[in-house]
Motif scaffolding. Structure first.
Motif, PDB file in Angstrom:
ATOM      1  N   MET A   1       0.734  -1.118   0.156  1.00  0.00           N
ATOM      2  CA  MET A   1      -0.128  -0.039   0.121  1.00  0.00           C
ATOM      3  C   MET A   1       0.690   1.333   0.006  1.00  0.00           C
ATOM      4  N   ASP A   2       0.562   2.266  -0.719  1.00  0.00           N
ATOM      5  CA  ASP A   2       1.168   3.418  -0.835  1.00  0.00           C
ATOM      6  C   ASP A   2       0.808   4.398   0.302  1.00  0.00           C
ATOM      7  N   ILE A   3       1.854   4.717   1.181  1.00  0.00           N
ATOM      8  CA  ILE A   3       1.805   5.634   2.386  1.00  0.00           C
ATOM      9  C   ILE A   3       2.774   6.727   2.594  1.00  0.00           C
ATOM     10  N   CYS A   4       2.565   7.718   3.351  1.00  0.00           N
ATOM     11  CA  CYS A   4       3.749   8.675   3.140  1.00  0.00           C
ATOM     12  C   CYS A   4       4.941   8.143   4.006  1.00  0.00           C
ATOM     13  N   HIS A   5       6.053   8.338   3.283  1.00  0.00           N
ATOM     14  CA  HIS A   5       7.227   7.901   3.757  1.00  0.00           C
ATOM     15  C   HIS A   5       7.520   8.404   4.943  1.00  0.00           C
ATOM     16  N   LYS A   6       7.078   9.774   5.272  1.00  0.00           N
ATOM     17  CA  LYS A   6       7.568  10.609   6.545  1.00  0.00           C
ATOM     18  C   LYS A   6       6.819  10.323   7.557  1.00  0.00           C
ATOM     19  N   CYS A   7       5.211  10.183   7.369  1.00  0.00           N
ATOM     20  CA  CYS A   7       4.561   9.902   8.509  1.00  0.00           C
ATOM     21  C   CYS A   7       3.514   8.734   8.563  1.00  0.00           C
ATOM     22  N   ASN A   9       0.915   8.502   6.626  1.00  0.00           N
ATOM     23  CA  ASN A   9      -0.397   8.884   6.130  1.00  0.00           C
ATOM     24  C   ASN A   9      -0.827   8.047   4.794  1.00  0.00           C
ATOM     25  N   PRO A  10      -2.063   7.460   4.813  1.00  0.00           N
ATOM     26  CA  PRO A  10      -2.230   6.788   3.363  1.00  0.00           C
ATOM     27  C   PRO A  10      -2.681   7.661   2.308  1.00  0.00           C
ATOM     28  N   LYS A  11      -3.012   8.891   2.827  1.00  0.00           N
ATOM     29  CA  LYS A  11      -3.230  10.040   1.602  1.00  0.00           C
ATOM     30  C   LYS A  11      -2.225  10.600   1.080  1.00  0.00           C
ATOM     31  N   ILE A  12      -1.579   9.943   0.047  1.00  0.00           N
ATOM     32  CA  ILE A  12      -0.423  10.595  -0.612  1.00  0.00           C
ATOM     33  C   ILE A  12      -0.705  11.683  -1.738  1.00  0.00           C
ATOM     34  N   ILE A  13       0.051  12.627  -1.653  1.00  0.00           N
ATOM     35  CA  ILE A  13      -0.196  13.483  -3.178  1.00  0.00           C
ATOM     36  C   ILE A  13       0.846  13.482  -4.018  1.00  0.00           C
ATOM     37  N   ILE A  14       1.833  12.904  -3.685  1.00  0.00           N
ATOM     38  CA  ILE A  14       2.931  13.003  -4.595  1.00  0.00           C
ATOM     39  C   ILE A  14       3.890  11.603  -4.282  1.00  0.00           C
ATOM     40  N   LYS A  15       4.209  11.041  -5.759  1.00  0.00           N
ATOM     41  CA  LYS A  15       5.240  10.223  -5.664  1.00  0.00           C
ATOM     42  C   LYS A  15       6.286  10.579  -6.409  1.00  0.00           C
ATOM     43  N   ARG A  16       7.484  11.002  -5.879  1.00  0.00           N
ATOM     44  CA  ARG A  16       8.552  11.477  -6.658  1.00  0.00           C
ATOM     45  C   ARG A  16       9.248  10.476  -7.459  1.00  0.00           C
ATOM     46  N   CYS A  24       2.457  12.656   1.895  1.00  0.00           N
ATOM     47  CA  CYS A  24       0.991  13.093   2.139  1.00  0.00           C
ATOM     48  C   CYS A  24       1.171  14.713   2.023  1.00  0.00           C
ATOM     49  N   GLN A  25       0.100  15.479   2.037  1.00  0.00           N
ATOM     50  CA  GLN A  25      -0.217  16.806   1.931  1.00  0.00           C
ATOM     51  C   GLN A  25       0.832  17.711   2.534  1.00  0.00           C
ATOM     52  N   GLU A  26       0.527  17.298   3.963  1.00  0.00           N
ATOM     53  CA  GLU A  26       1.422  18.040   4.833  1.00  0.00           C
ATOM     54  C   GLU A  26       2.855  18.141   4.977  1.00  0.00           C
ATOM     55  N   CYS A  27       3.421  16.688   4.535  1.00  0.00           N
ATOM     56  CA  CYS A  27       4.813  16.288   4.836  1.00  0.00           C
ATOM     57  C   CYS A  27       5.243  17.064   3.405  1.00  0.00           C
ATOM     58  N   PHE A  28       4.534  16.921   2.350  1.00  0.00           N
ATOM     59  CA  PHE A  28       4.981  17.562   1.028  1.00  0.00           C
ATOM     60  C   PHE A  28       5.370  19.025   1.500  1.00  0.00           C
TER      61      PHE A  28
END
Ligand code: SF4
Ligand code: ZN
Length: 307
Positions: A1-7, A9-16, A24-28
């Motif tokens: 499953m795609d999750i934010c690598h920092k926190c 959060n499963p709601k990611i907005i970017i995969k670099r 996720c939005q906040e960590c981005f």
């Protein structure tokens, strides 16, 4: 499953694509702000006490610079003023000016709007109506630089910050390589040469941020931005190089970074060999710094017989 690598959060907005990192939005938002502020520190782009003039078009890149540098203003590290240049491009520039004003007002930053018409006597549309075969961007760039430099002096600004991002910078490098404009290559960089008297150094805090991420940042922050493209941009050489770089980045996601890094490595050698520093003087018409006796802006204006 795609999750934010920092926190996580499963709601990611970017995969670099370049690193595989997902955020996720906040960590981005945080990662971008930290990266830009770190680059500013590392490259010594801004010092405590600087007055930074933001060249604010209302587009995503300059609005992002305004937003991030405002954190330094709020901490009283720098003072800021925003300037929007109205080139006089009918049906396009008006909205950008409004959006720029809205962003500056929201943050309580002094904002000036300066038009080509008032300063050089013609709008860009009027210039283009009888320009012959010249490209609009040539006039636009020359007059914009001329105006910004003057306003920076009037405002007592010690730096001019522009919204150039990674895509813009690699386009400039490639364009000048391909056209053989070696002298122009000596002027590309994160900070312009400040040793010329009368020139306020220009800095590019977003030079290492890909355009895709500047767009995402303003969206994630909910900042109003002017999204329309300039009607004169379509067939320019820059636009063609931009399309080429975007296409090649699909399969080679780090190509813009390697272009930038490679260029930064060879730049000192190019500069040593091709810089024309000694020939800098003052334009005898307007008094602005110029490589020849009459600066580019004045020689264009002379050709129209405008005072
Ligand atoms: Fe000026 Fe060219 Fe940019 Fe349009 S695309 S605003 S003409 S430099
Ligand atoms: Zn001049």
């Amino acid at each position: 499953m795609d999750i934010c690598h920092k926190c996580g959060n499963p709601k990611i907005i970017i995969k670099r694509k370049q690193s595989g990192q997902m955020l996720c939005q906040e960590c981005f938002i945080k990662s971008i702000q930290e990266k830009v502020l770190k680059d500013i520190r590392k490259q010594k782009l801004i010092e405590k006490g600087d007055k930074v003039l933001i060249a604010l078009s209302g587009g995503k890149d300059s609005v992002m610079v305004l937003d991030i540098l405002n954190s330094l203003r709020k901490r009283r590290i720098i003072d800021m003023v925003a300037v929007t240049i109205d080139e006089g491009i009918g049906g396009y520039r008006e909205e950008g000016v409004m959006i720029a004003a809205e962003n500056a007002k929201k943050l309580g930053i002094d904002h000036r709007i300066i038009s080509f018409k008032d300063t050089i006597g013609r709008t860009l549309d009027e210039i283009m109506a009888d320009s012959g075969d010249r490209n609009a961007c040539t006039y636009c760039g020359v007059f914009r630089r001329w105006i910004l430099n003057r306003v920076a002096r009037e405002e007592g600004a010690t730096k001019i910050a522009t919204g150039h991002n990674l895509d813009d910078e690699t386009q400039s490098i490639l364009m000048n390589y391909l056209e053989g404009n070696i002298h122009n290559l000596t002027r590309i960089g994160v900070c312009s040469d400040s040793s010329y008297e009368g020139f306020t150094p220009k800095i590019k805090p977003l030079r290492e941020i890909p355009e895709k991420e500047t767009a995402l940042y303003t969206l994630a922050r909910g900042l109003p931005v002017h999204l329309a493209g300039c009607p004169y941009a379509g067939d320019s050489f820059r636009a063609k190089i931009g399309t080429f770089l975007k296409e090649i980045s699909q399969d080679h996601p780090t190509i813009m970074y390697s272009t930038l890094r490679g260029f930064d490595k060879i730049k000192p050698a190019i500069k040593k060999e091709f810089s024309k520093k000694s020939s800098m003087g003052i334009c005898r018409v307007c008094g602005e710094p110029s490589a020849s006796t009459i600066c580019k802006a004045c020689s264009f204006r002379n050709s129209w017989n405008v005072d």
